[in-house]
Design an enzyme around this catalytic site. Structure first.
Site, PDB file in Angstrom:
ATOM      1  N   CYS A 141      27.297  79.668  32.607  1.00 49.00           N
ATOM      2  CA  CYS A 141      25.988  80.287  32.371  1.00 49.00           C
ATOM      3  C   CYS A 141      26.099  81.759  32.769  1.00 49.00           C
ATOM      4  CB  CYS A 141      24.885  79.561  33.136  1.00 49.00           C
ATOM      5  SG  CYS A 141      25.154  79.483  34.918  1.00 49.00           S
ATOM      6  N   THR A 142      24.991  82.477  32.791  1.00 52.03           N
ATOM      7  CA  THR A 142      25.036  83.932  32.986  1.00 52.03           C
ATOM      8  C   THR A 142      25.661  84.336  34.317  1.00 52.03           C
ATOM      9  OG1 THR A 142      22.992  84.036  31.707  1.00 52.03           O
ATOM     10  CG2 THR A 142      23.669  86.047  32.844  1.00 52.03           C
TER      11      THR A 142
END
EC number: 1.14.-.-
Length: 322
Positions: free
Chosen positions: A179-180
């Site tokens: 994810c980010t």
């Protein structure tokens, strides 16, 4: 002078007593420093993105690390030409990332194996490995790891159901998730293990860390990384830039996100500047003619000018079909 500002991205799963009071005090602290950003506080920890000058962000990191709860917190630092936010918000939430599980996951007790960028890079290329993007569909559409699965979800809380519906794709495979900045994967990878998936790993520090790693330099990433501030996206792959985003209206390569001008819709669409003007930033005809269309308001268009553009659009579409 360029890049006098910085953006800090960070999180920490750690118990916080009286998170409501903490959030209130923390907001005052951030405002006194002159920071802008968005911070979530829960009983399970803190998750934030803030922007400020080099001096302001240095002071913030120093103060945070002087608190025993956050002394080992990792800050991901991006240079910036100015603030990445308009205001400063610190909000109390029940969860740092909204999964709404019946039995919540504590990442300090159960989470997937951490892989550093080089390890993740190598693992992605191994056989019997599935790479699952733990972000939302609109984040994936702007950029993702080559070959990663795109869960058809609009919000993180929909991911567990999507996994259960697509379980056969993952069974018996080595699962890599990313994810980010890493916070969503901490819980998601733990949940996968709880569901019975045995070989689960996560990208330590997320896409942001991967893109800055001097060894991998963002390799095997296509497109840009969506971020939840006014920058909208940041580059990742330092070796080659492949555009994967597609213009909502024409399907042409594009990496520019805008919000539909109808405030009741507000859908995020990838759209060129040219098409934003052509379509009055409306994702549908209904949104283009909506009485509160923000594009029309921003550009001070009269009813006659709007009608003129709509007629022109109709003619263009008719010509394209014939």
């Amino acid at each position: 002078m360029k890049n006098q500002y910085r953006v800090l991205l960070y999180y920490k799963y750690v118990h916080i007593d009286n998170p409501e009071q903490f959030a209130e005090d923390h907001l005052k602290f951030c405002k006194d420093l002159g920071l802008k950003g968005r911070i979530l506080v829960a009983g399970e920890g803190i998750n934030g993105t803030v922007s400020g000058t080099v001096e302001q962000t240095d002071r913030y990191m120093s103060e945070m690390k002087s608190d025993p709860r956050f002394e080992d917190m990792v800050f991901k630092i991006d240079e910036s030409e100015g603030h990445a936010f308009k205001k400063m918000h610190v909000r109390h939430r029940d969860e740092l990332v909204t999964l709404r599980l019946e039995d919540d996951i504590d990442p300090n007790e159960l989470t997937g194996k951490y892989l550093e960028p080089k390890e993740f890079y190598e693992a992605m290329q191994q056989e019997d490995t599935i790479v699952v993007d733990a972000r939302n569909d609109y984040e994936y559409d702007l950029g993702h790891f080559r070959g990663a699965i795109r869960p058809d979800i609009k919000a993180f809380r929909e991911l567990p159901e999507w996994i259960r519906d697509n379980k056969e794709k993952l069974e018996g495979k080595k699962i890599l998730t990313y994810c980010t900045g890493g916070i969503r994967c901490e819980k998601f990878s733990g949940w996968l293990k709880k569901e019975g998936f045995e070989d689960v790993s996560q990208l330590h520090g997320g896409i942001v860390t991967y893109g800055k790693d001097p060894e991998v330099q963002g390799e095997l990433w296509d497109g840009k990384c969506y971020v939840f501030d006014e920058r909208i996206s940041v580059p990742v792959n330092q070796k080659e830039h492949v555009i994967v985003g597609k213009d909502y209206f024409t399907g042409e390569p594009c990496e520019r996100y805008v919000n539909c001008a109808n405030p009741e819709c507000n859908k995020q669409i990838i759209c060129s500047e040219e098409n934003e003007h052509r379509y009055l930033r409306g994702c549908t005809h209904e949104c283009r003619v909506h009485p509160r269309n923000l594009y029309v308001k921003e550009h001070g268009l009269s009813e006659e000018e709007v009608q003129e553009r709509l007629e022109k659009l109709k003619e263009e579409e008719h010509a394209a079909q014939s």
